[in-house]
Design a protein around this motif. Structure first.
Motif, PDB file in Angstrom:
ATOM      1  N   PHE A 125      85.331  30.583  -0.526  1.00 48.64           N
ATOM      2  CA  PHE A 125      85.248  29.510   0.523  1.00 48.64           C
ATOM      3  C   PHE A 125      84.159  29.393   1.314  1.00 48.64           C
ATOM      4  O   PHE A 125      83.407  28.468   1.905  1.00 48.64           O
ATOM      5  CB  PHE A 125      86.560  29.043   1.038  1.00 48.64           C
ATOM      6  N   SER A 126      83.751  30.722   1.925  1.00 47.36           N
ATOM      7  CA  SER A 126      82.656  30.918   2.879  1.00 47.36           C
ATOM      8  C   SER A 126      81.494  30.734   2.367  1.00 47.36           C
ATOM      9  O   SER A 126      80.628  30.326   2.823  1.00 47.36           O
ATOM     10  CB  SER A 126      82.933  32.229   3.589  1.00 47.36           C
ATOM     11  N   THR A 127      81.265  30.986   1.040  1.00 51.21           N
ATOM     12  CA  THR A 127      80.064  30.947   0.366  1.00 51.21           C
ATOM     13  C   THR A 127      79.739  29.265   0.130  1.00 51.21           C
ATOM     14  O   THR A 127      78.582  29.086  -0.086  1.00 51.21           O
ATOM     15  CB  THR A 127      79.808  31.473  -0.903  1.00 51.21           C
ATOM     16  N   ARG A 178      76.691  30.706   9.554  1.00 53.94           N
ATOM     17  CA  ARG A 178      77.749  30.797   8.800  1.00 53.94           C
ATOM     18  C   ARG A 178      77.621  31.730   7.522  1.00 53.94           C
ATOM     19  O   ARG A 178      78.414  31.925   6.499  1.00 53.94           O
ATOM     20  CB  ARG A 178      78.337  29.641   8.363  1.00 53.94           C
ATOM     21  N   SER A 221      81.197  26.655   2.119  1.00 49.70           N
ATOM     22  CA  SER A 221      81.496  25.770   3.263  1.00 49.70           C
ATOM     23  C   SER A 221      80.267  25.341   3.908  1.00 49.70           C
ATOM     24  O   SER A 221      80.152  24.086   4.381  1.00 49.70           O
ATOM     25  CB  SER A 221      82.291  26.648   4.157  1.00 49.70           C
ATOM     26  N   ARG A 260      89.956  34.124  -1.960  1.00 53.88           N
ATOM     27  CA  ARG A 260      89.787  32.744  -1.839  1.00 53.88           C
ATOM     28  C   ARG A 260      88.884  32.580  -0.553  1.00 53.88           C
ATOM     29  O   ARG A 260      88.074  31.653  -0.249  1.00 53.88           O
ATOM     30  CB  ARG A 260      91.424  32.282  -1.138  1.00 53.88           C
ATOM     31  N   LYS A 261      89.064  33.383   0.610  1.00 57.38           N
ATOM     32  CA  LYS A 261      88.097  33.311   1.802  1.00 57.38           C
ATOM     33  C   LYS A 261      86.729  33.484   1.427  1.00 57.38           C
ATOM     34  O   LYS A 261      85.800  32.668   2.006  1.00 57.38           O
ATOM     35  CB  LYS A 261      88.922  34.108   2.985  1.00 57.38           C
ATOM     36  N   LYS A 262      86.623  34.422   0.817  1.00 57.82           N
ATOM     37  CA  LYS A 262      85.083  34.699   0.468  1.00 57.82           C
ATOM     38  C   LYS A 262      84.395  33.717  -0.219  1.00 57.82           C
ATOM     39  O   LYS A 262      83.190  33.467  -0.175  1.00 57.82           O
ATOM     40  CB  LYS A 262      84.881  36.196  -0.504  1.00 57.82           C
ATOM     41  N   SER A 294      94.173  36.493  -4.779  1.00 58.33           N
ATOM     42  CA  SER A 294      93.994  37.298  -3.728  1.00 58.33           C
ATOM     43  C   SER A 294      93.281  36.244  -2.626  1.00 58.33           C
ATOM     44  O   SER A 294      92.790  35.528  -2.506  1.00 58.33           O
ATOM     45  CB  SER A 294      92.562  38.186  -4.026  1.00 58.33           C
ATOM     46  N   VAL A 295      94.054  36.563  -1.423  1.00 52.86           N
ATOM     47  CA  VAL A 295      93.684  35.677  -0.193  1.00 52.86           C
ATOM     48  C   VAL A 295      92.131  36.089   0.343  1.00 52.86           C
ATOM     49  O   VAL A 295      91.295  35.023   0.581  1.00 52.86           O
ATOM     50  CB  VAL A 295      94.915  35.793   0.908  1.00 52.86           C
ATOM     51  N   VAL A 296      91.988  37.440   0.309  1.00 55.05           N
ATOM     52  CA  VAL A 296      90.689  37.642   0.529  1.00 55.05           C
ATOM     53  C   VAL A 296      89.656  36.978  -0.373  1.00 55.05           C
ATOM     54  O   VAL A 296      88.526  36.555   0.098  1.00 55.05           O
ATOM     55  CB  VAL A 296      90.558  39.206   0.650  1.00 55.05           C
ATOM     56  N   ILE A 310      89.416  28.311  -6.817  1.00 55.53           N
ATOM     57  CA  ILE A 310      90.140  28.932  -5.572  1.00 55.53           C
ATOM     58  C   ILE A 310      91.694  28.848  -5.607  1.00 55.53           C
ATOM     59  O   ILE A 310      92.092  29.908  -5.199  1.00 55.53           O
ATOM     60  CB  ILE A 310      89.592  28.059  -4.183  1.00 55.53           C
TER      61      ILE A 310
END
Length: 320
Positions: free
Chosen positions: A242-244, A297, A246, A238-240, A234-236, A229
């Protein structure tokens, strides 16, 4: 107190589960209502996940295959203890046979070990998907997924079966009151009429073997996931990613945190009454929160719910 005589010993044929009868009656009623609601919520939430993963074609991948098995374990895990505890309170039927107690102990222990392994496998699955996306499908084939799930069940059964036989082979000559709401292995062993130090050591080793390997696998996986990560530009992206992860990481924290606190803390003669309260964390709270974590989530689960509902009602699917 039922018992039978063998040699110079009187062996018990049943136990009495004290449950929460040592608490004031109004607290007992409140607690049992909470347990009933938690049980119904856990069954409903996990069954919903199992149904969605089975019916929705978009969820036919290894991650949700493992999630469906985890939900099944959660349903079985909470069903081993809570219905029996509720029946004992409502009908004042606190007695459980020696064999019934052994079966409950075995099932609870084997399901707990299997859940640890499933959490470890799910972390490893995310590691492969994130760190080796091009090879992921070739590695996590349906045959491999089924093999991993089967091995988790068998390992939980074998590890728990040996411990259960070991625990219930000791002589039990009284008292027969278990200060718990289910037949937890350490609580039962404390009633044995013998020096069970070796058995306590073997139980501790079994907990370490059953839980430490999955925990190490989880730590290994997330160290590499976090490293991947941090390397993303890409910040997007990273968020995608991390969301998978978390939801799974939160589920691991709840289950392992409560389990390790319960079994690795220092025990005393006055801790048995506290043990049953701490047991609620991983035997009730964790199974209840898991479907909430994975549904609220997870956009894919929520999307699958909409698609399945629309399909069953013969309505056109919403545009994604």
């Amino acid at each position: 107190m039922k018992a039978w005589v063998t040699g110079n010993h009187t062996s018990l044929t049943s136990f009495i589960l004290l449950g929460f009868s040592d608490l004031p009656m109004h607290i007992q009623w409140s607690l049992n209502w909470i347990l009933l609601c938690a049980y119904l919520g856990t069954i409903t939430g996990n069954m919903l996940i199992m149904i969605l993963v089975t019916l929705d074609s978009c969820l036919q991948n290894p991650m949700y295959f493992f999630l469906r098995n985890l939900s099944f374990v959660e349903v079985c895990f909470i069903s081993i203890t809570i219905p029996r505890a509720l029946v004992s309170f409502i009908f004042r039927m606190s007695m459980i046979s020696f064999v019934g107690c052994a079966v409950q102990t075995f099932l609870f222990s084997s399901l707990g070990v299997s859940e640890c392994l499933f959490l470890g496998i799910m972390a490893y699955d995310r590691y492969l998907a994130i760190c080796y996306p091009l090879r992921y499908i070739a590695i996590m084939t349906p045959r491999v997924c089924v093999t991993l799930v089967t091995a988790s069940w068998l390992w939980g059964i074998m590890l728990s079966l040996g411990q259960t036989i070991f625990v219930f082979s000791w002589p039990y000559c009284g008292p027969n009151i278990i200060n718990h709401f289910f037949c937890d292995m350490p609580a039962v062993l404390s009633l044995a009429c013998a020096d069970t130090f070796s058995n306590h050591i073997s139980i501790f080793v079994a907990y370490v073997v059953g839980g430490l390997f999955p925990l190490l696998l989880i730590m290994f996986s997330y160290i590499h996931i976090i490293s991947a990560i941090l390397k993303m530009n890409s910040v997007v992206g990273r968020k995608k990613v991390f969301s998978t992860c978390s939801s799974h990481l939160l589920s691991v924290s709840i289950f392992y945190g409560s389990t390790m606190f319960m079994h690795l803390r220092v025990h005393s003669d006055h801790s048995q009454g506290q043990d049953k309260m701490y047991s609620l964390l991983y035997s009730v709270v964790a199974p209840l929160l898991n479907p909430v974590i994975y549904t609220l989530r997870n956009k894919e689960i929520k999307g699958a719910f909409g698609r399945v509902i629309c399909k069953k009602l013969f309505l056109p699917e919403p545009n994604s």
